[in-house]
Design a protein around this motif. Structure first.
Motif, short mmCIF file in Angstrom:
data_model
loop_
_atom_site.label_atom_id
_atom_site.label_comp_id
_atom_site.label_asym_id
_atom_site.label_seq_id
_atom_site.Cartn_x
_atom_site.Cartn_y
_atom_site.Cartn_z
N TYR B 81 0.86 -1.19 0.00
CA TYR B 81 0.00 0.00 0.00
C TYR B 81 0.89 1.22 0.00
O TYR B 81 1.98 1.16 0.54
N PHE B 100 -1.71 -5.42 -4.33
CA PHE B 100 -1.53 -3.98 -4.17
C PHE B 100 -2.90 -3.32 -4.04
O PHE B 100 -3.85 -3.72 -4.69
N ALA B 101 -3.01 -2.35 -3.16
CA ALA B 101 -4.25 -1.55 -3.12
C ALA B 101 -3.86 -0.11 -2.91
O ALA B 101 -3.06 0.22 -2.03
N ASP B 102 -4.41 0.75 -3.77
CA ASP B 102 -4.11 2.17 -3.59
C ASP B 102 -5.19 2.81 -2.73
O ASP B 102 -6.27 2.25 -2.51
N ARG B 103 -4.89 3.99 -2.23
CA ARG B 103 -5.75 4.58 -1.20
C ARG B 103 -5.47 6.08 -1.18
O ARG B 103 -4.34 6.50 -1.47
N HIS B 104 -6.48 6.87 -0.86
CA HIS B 104 -6.26 8.31 -0.72
C HIS B 104 -5.17 8.58 0.31
O HIS B 104 -5.22 8.04 1.43
N HIS B 366 -5.64 3.62 -14.21
CA HIS B 366 -5.68 2.31 -14.87
C HIS B 366 -5.68 2.44 -16.39
O HIS B 366 -6.70 2.82 -16.98
N MET B 372 -2.71 -1.01 -13.73
CA MET B 372 -2.39 0.07 -12.78
C MET B 372 -1.11 0.79 -13.20
O MET B 372 -0.12 0.16 -13.55
N ILE B 376 -3.81 6.40 -6.97
CA ILE B 376 -4.56 7.66 -6.96
C ILE B 376 -3.80 8.74 -6.18
O ILE B 376 -3.96 9.94 -6.44
N ARG B 384 -11.37 16.75 -4.95
CA ARG B 384 -12.68 16.75 -4.31
C ARG B 384 -12.96 17.94 -3.43
O ARG B 384 -14.10 18.31 -3.23
N HIS B 410 -12.15 3.37 -16.22
CA HIS B 410 -11.90 3.36 -14.78
C HIS B 410 -12.09 4.79 -14.30
O HIS B 410 -11.57 5.72 -14.93
N VAL B 411 -12.83 4.97 -13.21
CA VAL B 411 -13.10 6.32 -12.73
C VAL B 411 -12.39 6.55 -11.40
O VAL B 411 -12.59 5.80 -10.45
N ASP B 412 -11.55 7.58 -11.36
CA ASP B 412 -10.94 7.99 -10.09
C ASP B 412 -11.54 9.29 -9.58
O ASP B 412 -11.60 9.54 -8.39
N HIS B 413 -11.94 10.14 -10.53
CA HIS B 413 -12.56 11.42 -10.19
C HIS B 413 -13.88 11.48 -10.93
O HIS B 413 -13.91 11.33 -12.15
#
Lengths: 481, 481
Positions: B81, B100-104, B366, B372, B376, B384, B410-413
């Motif tokens: 992470y 793997f995991a992404d995170r704010h 993505h 990936m 993010i 935001r 893929h939507v991030d925003h």
């Protein structure tokens, strides 16, 4: 004219006259949230006039038929923000007759005041009382304080059908303008930091119209067997979580989304065993289920921006408003939904969605990616900023469609904001999972058994290719259309 | 051992010994953000050991080759992470070898401390100095304060190649735990509310390792003609906006995303005419472009969590650290990226994206929806919560691919967070637009002329059906794969 609801020498007039003064292409900011507290007489008079209107209408949240049915059917609304929940408004948005844009509830006050969203002209707001430079809102606060601040011309509908005692619920606080914006000085969800009145420059007040007309509020269906199964799974997940996390040592702060499922889930918390922890509500709407918890003495306090009750719930609250107002606070929507407060209070957010995909992205607004339902409302305010974000939804729509799908054709909540998904079949705790793990959890724990094989087949095919979130783009949206 | 960088009787040891004490399946929390300030010797010793490791590695942001190349190639990381920016880590995430995991970025400190993300074991952090119960971070703060709080065992690498004067940049403040979390008491981006030291329980300190090794930082390419055209469009849009909005009466608070384009855009602001307004930076990284603005006296102050400079930029800063530290503050990442502060300061956020679709949704992570890139990062924290959120990107990738596409895979925003899109061809101001209007603006103003006709054809076909955001789902993703 003197009256305990109209104090001072105010420009009292009838709805038709007030409506006649609204320019044909005005930007109208209206009160209302959760289908209560919206203005009724002036919008109706506008709808019934034979003028050729091309209005922009900005509400706090959802409003009643006078606006989203009558005005829409009169073809009087050219542009509409930020949320609607009535069929005619929905149709007009979807067929492109009405330029509609949805927006996070928490951001709307700023948007209107300085964000470049609209150029405000007239505010039309419902009140239970008004004076020369103040008004007391009725069943919702919504964005009325920001709207009243933004306009040059203010029309107040004083509604005798709304008890004056609603004043007891309101706590009006106005955030400053950035960059000198101070933190909202609220140290607990139930605390009060303002008073019942929204104040304004007396020069703005152009008309006061008296009305006597109930809201046309929500109707909640009785909980279904599926609702009860979802509630049981949610309860069990929350019971473990409050034991695990130090955030919940003394209290649990909850928010529930608007609607029959949210209402059913609120009510079902009565059976939860959270030990001797205080239960506190910090959300955007008070629904009937919360009254049950209050009456049972199980809820310490509740903060929201709207009394989004059924007609029966309104009767119950109106009959005993003073007692309920001891534990219930209504705030402006840019306080009730404020990201900073949701974070500071460590809220557990429970919202629904139309569908969730295998990597945890959720669609809350667009059927088949194209057709708008209501709008994002406050769901992302809470889902993004909560200490624990839960999406609770049935695993299917009717008998022939899964709500767990390979890829959602519209994303309102991204994988980064969804901590857990609950259906009637189980709970997928997605925290810390890599996307491939997430997909397996959602298939095994949340999908309806009838769709698990098809979902697994999709995954097997997608996993043949490389990728952090492997998709088969040819088939990804084939569950829709 | 006495030394001005190691104060007191500390457990100084070599990297191999410190590495040997790390359990084979440990959850390792490491310092580092923006490819600087990460630990080097202990990760390398772990990579070079012949043990069979299955580590979970949590960094603040991007780190160097010792972790995301060497440890990954040694197949020692089972789980990672929240961000990576090196080819071997990217490949391992994409082929599923590494979960793997992404995170704010803003959420990660809370996630690690009480969010159920991981069960932390050992923190390995780089410092310029350490004592019995304190350390001073090196070129980034990242989430080191939260990580040090979360573990039982702390390994500190004291790096002589990092000047001790970096202490002058740090301002360490720790947010409290909800629900009694106080607002961060920061009233201006450049203000200081803490000191240079991260404090800890001395019983945690298990090893101190001395190193002498520079970071392997970012390399920025020189601005291209496209970069300069994007910068010119951005400058013109911002110049109008600061005149329009009361938020910018006295100052403009800016954030720029990480990378060569962001760096070029920062530098290009030197030519902007914002009148006598103060220019202030409130972001997550200090890049070389900001040093130019500081040297030219055009930037009042800068707040971030990392000195993500090129090697040349580091030389420049290290040579004159005391002077730069007068105007530059490094904060923990849960302060630099905090939603509440981004809101309170009314930040203008400028971030890039891989692609934007016709309704304003953006993909930042993505490629083709599956593969990936980095993660993010903090892009959504700013996008935001900013008062004005801008995505700035070239209209094409290479010569045969549009970055304005019918639908992002893929939507991030989401559409709700993107106020304006800037390419080398122009600016689409999306505020207040309905989706169909948004689509036309993006085609006409932002798309590369070579792709406008194809995009318009897609829209014509989609608009044949009803829908708020009309899509042709058969063709929506056909621009990918």
């Amino acid at each position: 004219m003197t009256d305990q609801r109209i104090e001072g020498d105010l420009p009292v007039t009838d709805a038709a006259s007030a409506a006649a003064d609204v320019p044909a292409d005005a930007t109208l900011l209206v009160s209302g949230f959760g289908s209560v507290g919206y203005p009724k007489a002036v919008p109706l008079a506008l709808a019934e006039s034979d003028r050729d209107l091309s209005l922009t209408v900005v509400s706090g949240g959802s409003v009643g038929a006078e606006i989203d049915v009558e005005l829409v059917e009169a073809d009087a609304i050219a542009r509409r923000y930020p949320y609607q929940a009535r069929a005619p408004a929905r149709e007009a948005a979807n067929d492109g007759r009405m330029a509609f844009a949805d927006r996070h509830i928490s951001a709307l006050g700023d948007d209107v005041q300085f964000g470049g969203l609209v150029d405000p002209d007239v505010a039309v707001v419902e009140a239970v009382a008004v004076g020369e430079d103040w008004l007391v809102p009725s069943g919702s606060v919504g964005h009325t304080p920001a709207y009243v601040d933004s306009v040059d011309s203010l029309v107040v509908e004083v509604n005798r059908a709304q008890p004056r005692s609603l004043a007891g619920f309101h706590d009006i606080y106005r955030p400053d303008l950035p960059p000198e914006r101070d933190p909202v000085p609220l140290s607990a969800p139930g605390e009060r930091i303002g008073g019942p009145r929204i104040e304004f420059d007396p020069a703005k007040l152009t008309a006061v119209v008296e009305t006597d007309c109930r809201d046309e509020p929500y109707e909640f269906r009785d909980p279904t067997e599926t609702d009860r199964a979802i509630a049981a799974n949610l309860r069990s997940f929350l019971t473990d979580e409050v034991e695990r996390s130090p955030l919940f040592a003394d209290s649990v702060r909850l928010q529930f989304g608007v609607g029959s499922l949210g209402n059913a889930l609120m009510g079902a918390l009565a059976d939860a065993d959270f030990g001797d922890r205080e239960l506190i509500y910090f959300g955007e709407v008070i629904q009937d289920g919360l009254l049950d918890l209050l009456d049972a003495g199980q809820l310490d306090s509740a903060s929201a921006t709207s009394l989004a009750l059924s007609a029966a719930g309104q009767d119950r609250l109106f009959a005993d408003a003073e007692r309920y107002a001891e534990d219930v606070v209504l705030r402006p929507a840019d306080v009730s939904n404020r990201p900073a407060l949701i974070d500071r209070f460590g809220v557990v957010a429970v919202n629904s969605a139309l569908e969730v995909d295998l990597y945890g992205h959720a669609n809350s607004t667009h059927v088949d990616g194209s057709r708008m339902l209501n709008g994002i409302g406050g769901s992302a305010d809470f889902t993004r900023n909560a200490a624990l974000s839960i999406l609770a939804l049935p695993s299917t729509v009717g008998s022939d469609r899964s709500r767990i799908v390979p890829m959602v054709p519209h994303v309102d909540h991204t994988e980064h904001d969804v901590d857990a998904v609950v259906t009637e079949h189980g709970v997928a705790d997605l925290r810390g999972t890599a996307p491939r793990e997430r997909a397996r959890l959602l298939v095994d724990r949340c999908a309806h058994p009838d769709y698990r094989e098809q979902l697994q087949e999709y995954l097997d095919r997608a996993f043949d290719s490389d990728g952090h979130e492997p998709h088969d783009l040819d088939a990804a949206l084939s569950w829709h259309e």
